[in-house]
Scaffold this active site. Structure first.
Site, PDB file in Angstrom:
ATOM      1  N   ASP A   1       0.000 -12.060 -16.312  1.00 21.61           N
ATOM      2  CA  ASP A   1      -0.206 -13.500 -16.151  1.00 21.61           C
ATOM      3  C   ASP A   1       0.365 -14.291 -17.313  1.00 21.61           C
ATOM      4  OD1 ASP A   1      -1.440 -14.059 -13.662  1.00 21.61           O
ATOM      5  OD2 ASP A   1      -3.197 -12.969 -14.355  1.00 21.61           O
TER       6      ASP A   1
ATOM      7  N   HIS B   1       0.823  -1.209   0.000  1.00 19.56           N
ATOM      8  CA  HIS B   1       0.000   0.000   0.000  1.00 19.56           C
ATOM      9  C   HIS B   1       0.857   1.259   0.000  1.00 19.56           C
ATOM     10  CE1 HIS B   1      -3.516  -2.373   1.892  1.00 19.56           C
ATOM     11  NE2 HIS B   1      -3.517  -2.429   0.588  1.00 19.56           N
TER      12      HIS B   1
ATOM     13  N   ARG C   1       4.562 -14.878 -10.413  1.00 20.37           N
ATOM     14  CA  ARG C   1       4.744 -13.430 -10.453  1.00 20.37           C
ATOM     15  C   ARG C   1       4.864 -12.803  -9.067  1.00 20.37           C
ATOM     16  NH1 ARG C   1      -1.184 -11.335 -12.672  1.00 20.37           N
ATOM     17  NH2 ARG C   1      -0.749  -9.377 -11.610  1.00 20.37           N
TER      18      ARG C   1
ATOM     19  N   CYS D   1      -3.027  -4.870 -21.522  1.00 19.18           N
ATOM     20  CA  CYS D   1      -3.289  -4.163 -20.272  1.00 19.18           C
ATOM     21  C   CYS D   1      -2.390  -4.606 -19.115  1.00 19.18           C
ATOM     22  CB  CYS D   1      -4.760  -4.295 -19.885  1.00 19.18           C
ATOM     23  SG  CYS D   1      -5.247  -5.992 -19.584  1.00 19.18           S
TER      24      CYS D   1
ATOM     25  N   GLU E   1      -4.457 -14.371 -21.338  1.00 23.78           N
ATOM     26  CA  GLU E   1      -3.388 -14.373 -20.332  1.00 23.78           C
ATOM     27  C   GLU E   1      -2.926 -15.786 -19.988  1.00 23.78           C
ATOM     28  OE1 GLU E   1      -4.828 -12.116 -16.973  1.00 23.78           O
ATOM     29  OE2 GLU E   1      -6.828 -12.960 -17.119  1.00 23.78           O
TER      30      GLU E   1
ATOM     31  N   ARG F   1     -13.764  -5.583 -16.094  1.00 21.99           N
ATOM     32  CA  ARG F   1     -13.438  -7.006 -16.035  1.00 21.99           C
ATOM     33  C   ARG F   1     -14.261  -7.684 -14.949  1.00 21.99           C
ATOM     34  NH1 ARG F   1      -7.365  -8.753 -14.862  1.00 21.99           N
ATOM     35  NH2 ARG F   1      -7.893  -8.224 -12.730  1.00 21.99           N
TER      36      ARG F   1
HETATM   37  C1  PEP Z   1      -2.574  -9.293 -16.403  1.00 21.57           C
HETATM   38  O1  PEP Z   1      -2.540 -10.460 -16.019  1.00 21.57           O
HETATM   39  O2  PEP Z   1      -1.750  -8.794 -17.201  1.00 21.57           O
HETATM   40  C2  PEP Z   1      -3.609  -8.377 -15.920  1.00 21.57           C
HETATM   41  C3  PEP Z   1      -3.724  -7.155 -16.386  1.00 21.57           C
HETATM   42  O3  PEP Z   1      -4.405  -8.825 -14.927  1.00 21.57           O
HETATM   43  P1  PEP Z   1      -3.974  -8.847 -13.376  1.00 21.57           P
HETATM   44  O4  PEP Z   1      -2.663  -8.134 -13.242  1.00 21.57           O
HETATM   45  O5  PEP Z   1      -5.073  -8.218 -12.633  1.00 21.57           O
HETATM   46  O6  PEP Z   1      -3.857 -10.332 -13.136  1.00 21.57           O
HETATM   47 MG    MG Z   2      -4.241 -11.311 -14.997  1.00 21.55          MG
END
Ligand code: PEP
Ligand code: MG
Length: 570
Positions: A455, A190, A465, A502, A431, A333
């Protein structure tokens, strides 16, 4: 001169004097309280609880006034912790039973809670552990009378601490503090998010900075590279002053790009979208002349409330977005819980959460949750350009089930005589490598695709990750990944649908030309990256970057790829 390195979480350079925040928990010692003073001790503890509560509530009001109410949820988390009887009541029992002082009783209780947290392997829960820790640290500061000492009026203070609570970070924003350095924390903490938003250069996770730095030491914080330089030579200070000036000049210059249309030199339009986690932090969508929201991670609204929201509650949130962002596309989403994002009271596969019942898999297993959200989204789409994005699709069969449930939601809305948009666009996140390899099939059945590289990298390279131990293997320019991205873009182009990206890669200006060269024309990112990426777009020439990207695609050696990317950027 000594250099300590950590994780850079907020860019910029700060040069100032170290201001060490006492680690109050380390100073707590037990002592016995006489029978007649027990009531006094209880009063002292309750007073500290009351003081922290009122301070947090005031802070929340102030945030609202300063239009920073997106951080209200951080304060809510801390308030919920104080209101939990484990923190506000159990220490009273310890005081009565052991006849020991209030701060000691709180420390004992906190350690018991933290031990329980430590047995859970999940990064979101780990963050909550830090919240408990921060609340107790602040209470202990009140109890041992540290607080007034903490906030002197020195200029150019660089706060050095074991950890900084979001509440402290916000308090420091209004005083003379120019940077943060902490021993613990990571990119998703945070405090890191706050530091980025209030634009203070910050380095976290240094592990040892607090031990190596003394109050009043001269310090340089390099928030771009993660360096903390202790007692630098005059030469180094001068070098960094130059960097600082350049950085400030650059940030000011970038503001001139806000209104410009995002396109390459040879006039290829490149659309910019913003990623959001809540509905407050959305001014940047308009200020930066973007096309809209490319990713609204709705799981965060459930995580903040610690429960699922019903159809109407969700409908209001989504509809309000259409009011706040007229004429903008809003990509929402559906719930992507699981993995490292845990919503209380919801099942989570603890064996291997990233490969478990997360995102659309969870929603298909709990169709009521999914249908409720789809109904709210379809209803809100009646009021503006809302489109639905499905996370983590991996097979045709899943997509078929998704479509059946969306049709079911429409049938229910029709029978309930509720207004909704039956033509709401539905897109899918690519993803999972399986979806990327079979992108043509998804492109033919969906209205748009969005590549979630965070992902996609994790699953393609088999690198968790959230695990620091393998972060050096998490490679956003791995040839296999680039080929998958290219394949998805081509599949979307062939089907005549929009493909956006994204994941964090979209906000990395070093990769912008490469992605444009691969044919990407829609980028969605954290607002703080928008202008840096826009600058690169405006300087790109599609025809040139395309041929260079082709060369990179046929290269396999990591170093060679890095050199080619550098060459592309120069
Ligand atoms: C991704 O996996 O790139 C994504 C944008 O979703 P999140 O980071 O929320 O898993
Ligand atoms: Mg993702």
């Amino acid at each position: 001169m000594l250099i300590v390195s950590g994780i850079p979480v907020s860019s910029g350079v700060a040069i100032g004097k170290a201001y060490i925040l006492a680690h109050a928990l380390n100073e707590v010692e037990p002592y016995l309280i006489s029978e007649q003073n027990i009531l006094n001790e209880i009063k002292r503890f309750n007073q500290a609880i009351k003081q922290l509560k009122s301070e947090l509530l005031n802070l929340k009001k102030e945030l609202k006034k300063n239009r920073m109410n997106e951080f209200g949820s951080f304060i809510d988390v801390q308030l919920a912790i104080i209101n939990d009887p484990k923190i506000s009541k159990n220490p009273l029992e310890i005081i009565k039973k052991t006849k020991q002082n209030a701060e000691w009783a709180l420390k004992v209780q906190m350690e018991e809670i933290i031990t329980k947290f430590n047995s859970i392997e999940n990064s979101y829960i780990r963050e909550r552990k830090n919240d408990v820790y921060q609340v107790c640290e602040t209470l202990i500061k009140y109890l041992i009378g540290h607080e007034s000492k903490q906030l002197s009026n020195d200029k150019n203070r660089i706060i050095v601490a074991h950890d900084i609570s979001p509440a402290d970070a916000l308090k420091f924003k209004n005083s003379n503090n120019i940077a943060f350095v902490t021993d613990i924390g990571g990119t998703t903490s945070h405090t890191a998010i706050l530091a980025k938003s209030i634009n203070i250069p910050s380095v976290v996770g240094t592990q040892k900075a607090k031990n190596l730095i003394s109050n009043g030491d001269n310090i340089i914080v390099d928030g771009d590279h993660g360096y903390v330089i202790i007692n630098p030579t005059d030469e180094v200070i001068n070098e960094y002053r130059l960097k600082q000036n350049l950085y400030e000049l650059e940030s000011k210059k970038l503001l001139n790009l806000q209104k410009l249309t995002s396109k390459t030199i040879d006039k290829v339009p490149v659309n910019l979208y913003v990623n959001i986690e809540d509905t407050n932090n959305i001014e940047s969508v308009i200020l930066n002349n973007t096309k809209g929201v490319g990713l609204f991670r709705t799981e965060f609204i459930f995580m903040d409330k610690h429960r699922m929201l019903d159809e109407n509650e969700q409908f209001i949130i989504y509809k309000n977005l259409t009011k706040a962002l007229p004429n903008k596309t809003i990509t929402i989403r559906t719930l992507d819980s699981g993995g490292d994002k845990v919503i209380e009271h919801m099942p989570n596969t603890n064996q291997n959460p990233a490969l478990g019942l997360r995102a659309i898999r969870f929603c298909l297993a709990e169709p009521d949750v999914f249908i409720t959200q789809i109904k709210a989204l379809l209803r809100a789409a009646h009021y503006g350009d809302i489109r639905i994005l499905i996370p983590m699709l991996s097979s045709d069969n899943e997509l078929r089930q998704v479509k059946l449930l969306i049709q079911r939601a429409k049938d229910i809305l029709t029978s309930e005589r509720k207004k909704f948009n039956p033509k709401t666009l539905v897109g899918g996140m690519i993803e999972v490598p399986a979806a990327a390899i079979d992108a043509e099939s998804f492109a033919n059945q969906l209205d748009f695709l969005s590549i979630g590289t965070n992902d996609l990298i994790q699953y393609t390279l088999a690198v968790d990750r959230t695990d620091d131990a393998v972060s050096h293997l998490y490679d956003s320019s791995h040839p296999a990944l680039l080929k998958l991205i290219k394949g998805v873009i081509d599949a979307g182009t062939k089907a005549g649908i929009e493909v956006s990206l994204c994941g964090e890669m979209a906000g990395d200006p070093k990769l912008t030309k490469l992605l444009i060269g691969l044919g990407l024309t829609n980028f969605s990112m954290h607002p703080s990256s928008l202008l840096k990426v826009k600058k690169v777009i405006l300087e790109s020439e599609f025809s040139k970057v395309k041929s260079k990207a082709k060369k990179i695609l046929s290269t396999h050696d990591k170093i060679e790829i890095e050199n080619l990317i550098n060459n592309l950027n120069n």
